[in-house]
Design an enzyme around this catalytic site. Structure first.
Site, short mmCIF file in Angstrom:
data_model
loop_
_atom_site.label_atom_id
_atom_site.label_comp_id
_atom_site.label_asym_id
_atom_site.label_seq_id
_atom_site.Cartn_x
_atom_site.Cartn_y
_atom_site.Cartn_z
N GLY A 320 -54.33 32.36 -17.10
CA GLY A 320 -54.63 31.58 -15.90
C GLY A 320 -54.10 32.26 -14.66
O GLY A 320 -53.99 33.50 -14.59
N SER A 321 -53.75 31.47 -13.68
CA SER A 321 -53.35 32.03 -12.38
C SER A 321 -52.01 32.75 -12.39
O SER A 321 -51.64 33.39 -11.40
CB SER A 321 -53.33 30.93 -11.32
#
Length: 612
Positions: A320-321
């Site tokens: 993810g981020s």
């Protein structure tokens, strides 16, 4: 003529006497051969028939935490045994024992089978790990329990039950298949009831923990019954092994994870010592030592939250981020962007015919601001500019996509893709849209929580290739030796580039508007920096989004909800610890993972305060 019979008798007597003399001479020669010539050989054979050499199992080494708290120990094992030749009635005896402790029909069949196949004086184990109360009741009823004896040995015990079970592992009896796979098996493995490590540190360090067997010489009669013990030589106990884990912190972290399917890793960014490695849910390793019932195994294996899996090293997730830190460094180090590079986020980005969305309309953002609010549009642009190969190379330098060999079985390597990998795997070229996916830590990317912790540690220490380890000593087969002082090489990164990313991570937690500002550590002396991540595992179709762009998780099955991730370091002023948290299907890094990291890093710093 009258002397003829006497002469005949005299010759017969002479022949008979000569025959007897020859037989006596032959017998004397044979006796001389056996007793004088071959006396040494037959004396040895006689002793071997009279004296049996028996192997004695050594005590298994303990497993301890960094402060010496036991995680795996040996306890007295009281077991009840039957001696068939002393039994009056097997059925009555088993009925009497069944009134003292549970005795299943399966146990009865096994006992009857073993009694049929063994000599009458050889004990047959009815049950192990008796409680003191059960032993007392058996002894109390011993006059009515003919052929029943209590034997005392050692058994492995895990006093913390499920706390740290994925790290310590468990032991269980050696199987026939395991014996057959070994070219020259250790004789200890053939001892009845001998147990070896099957998971965790118990398995990886089994030889060192196992020790070396002793011997016992006993005198036996012609049918093998023991008469007396002649000589005993104790073996060498297994080595005690100390882990780098702090059990108090491990307990706190496990409690903080609760019933979530999740994991947390805490690492010293300078030494590489792993202070916490918790995986939830867990299991009771004692059950494997005593023997799992089919129902217990079914409960463990069918549980969708996989309690037998050490998610810290074997769980693989899109980062993810949290991966935006790697995209940022790759772009800065390659000169593709500078820290003041800006992108105007309008909420969506068009790449070819595909629209890529951002969760919010962030306006014009530089690198620090884009990390602070986790602006997707910014990283679509940067990832497309720098390209997958440069991003992948940077990620691998930070420990993603490879095993760290910390000494636990089942560690997964994850995956960091590049153009060559996709061509070799799928036979097609990399596409610009895939750059956008990687820019957000999605697509083919797969990482473990341990790898995320290593990535955070190498960021927090300024770009030094620190390597994680779990044991305080080095273990090589039977040999255990002290671990030398750590020495790690700088990764050759620009100090300015690392500081820009670290500054952005500081803003994530400590500046209003940062994605994890609500989960910040309020005490400035303990403040943490970090990066949230939300990894999508299910593509949401029309009707599964709220008007604001959020997701209606109340209408999604648990397995379709996003993973929540967070990487962090603390304290911001002088980083010492790195942390990674992954909550499977937790919804978001902001709501699920960041608060756990905050609480764990706060507790770590309280236990190991920075000297002032």
């Amino acid at each position: 003529m009258n002397d003829l019979p006497g002469k005949i008798i005299g010759r017969r007597a002479l022949l008979l006497a000569g025959g007897k003399g020859a037989l006596l001479a032959a017998l004397a020669g044979r006796l001389y051969y056996l007793q004088i010539d071959q006396g040494g050989k037959y004396s040895t054979l006689s002793d071997e028939n009279r004296i049996n050499l028996r192997l004695l199992a050594p005590s298994r080494g303990r497993i301890l935490d960094r402060h010496g708290t036991p995680m795996a120990v040996n306890e007295e094992n009281y077991r009840v045994q039957l001696i068939a030749e002393e039994l009056e009635d097997l059925g009555d005896t088993l009925d009497s024992l069944g009134a003292i402790f549970p005795l299943s029909e399966h146990d009865r069949i096994r006992i009857q089978r073993e009694i049929r196949h063994r000599r009458g004086f050889i004990p047959v184990t009815v049950r192990e790990n008796l409680s003191w109360e059960e032993v007392s009741r058996i002894e109390l009823n011993s006059p009515d329990l003919s052929g029943v004896v209590i034997d005392v040995g050692e058994t492995r015990a895990y006093p913390l039950v499920d706390l740290g079970a994925h790290l310590v592992g468990y032991v269980s009896p050696v199987t026939e298949a395991e014996l057959q796979r070994q070219a020259a098996p250790d004789p200890l493995l053939e001892l009845p009831g001998f147990r070896v490590g099957k998971a965790g540190i118990e398995k990886v360090c089994d030889l060192a923990l196992r020790g070396k067997g002793g011997t016992c010489q006993v005198e036996v009669n012609s049918v093998g019954r023991t008469i007396r013990e002649l000589k005993r030589e104790q073996g060498e106990a297994g080595a005690d092994l100390a882990l780098t884990i702090d059990l108090d912190l491990q307990k706190f972290a496990a409690g903080r994870l609760g019933d979530d399917s999740a994991s947390v890793v805490v690492m010293d960014i300078h030494s590489g010592e792993l202070l916490v490695m918790a995986s939830s849910p867990s299991f009771d390793p004692n059950a494997f030592n005593r023997g799992l019932s089919p129902e217990e195994w079914q409960d463990l294996s069918a549980n969708p939250r996989a309690p037998m899996t050490n998610k810290a090293v074997a769980g693989q997730y899109p980062p993810g981020s949290t991966f935006k830190t790697m995209v940022s460094l790759a772009a800065l180090e390659s000169g593709t962007i500078t820290p003041d590079h800006t992108v105007n986020c309008t909420g969506k980005t068009l790449v070819g015919n595909t629209v890529f969305y951002c969760d919010g309309r962030h306006g014009v953002k530089d690198l620090r601001g884009a990390l602070q609010v986790s602006c997707d549009s910014y990283f679509y642009d940067v990832a497309h500019r720098v390209g997958i190969d440069a991003i992948a190379a940077m990620a691998k330098r930070f420990g993603l996509g490879s095993s760290h060999d910390i000494g636990l079985p089942g560690e997964r390597a994850g995956l960091v893709p590049n153009r060559a990998w996709k061509r070799a795997t799928y036979g097609v070229s990399w596409t610009p849209g895939e750059d956008c996916n990687v820019g957000l830590g999605q697509g083919y990317l797969q990482v473990t929580p341990l790898q995320l912790a290593v990535m955070a540690a190498r960021l927090a220490n300024g770009g030094v290739a620190v390597r994680p380890h779990l044991t305080r000593d080095l273990v090589d087969g039977h040999e255990v030796r002290p671990r030398p002082a750590p020495s790690f090489e700088p990764m050759g990164l620009s100090r300015q580039a690392v500081e820009v990313v670290m500054d952005g991570m500081d803003a994530v937690t400590n500046q209003p508007g940062g994605t994890a500002y609500a989960a910040r550590i309020a005490d400035p002396a303990l403040a943490m920096g970090g990066k949230t991540g939300t990894a999508q595992v299910h593509h949401l179709g029309v009707g599964e989004h709220k008007i604001e762009g959020g997701r209606r998780y109340d209408q999604l099955p648990w397995r379709m909800r996003d993973h929540g991730l967070f990487i962090g370091f603390a304290p911001v002023s002088a980083p010492r610890f790195a942390c990674a948290v992954v909550v499977e299907h937790g919804g978001s890094g902001v709501g699920a993972a960041a608060p756990i990291a905050r609480d764990v890093l706060t507790e770590v710093q309280k236990r190991y305060p920075i000297a002032t």
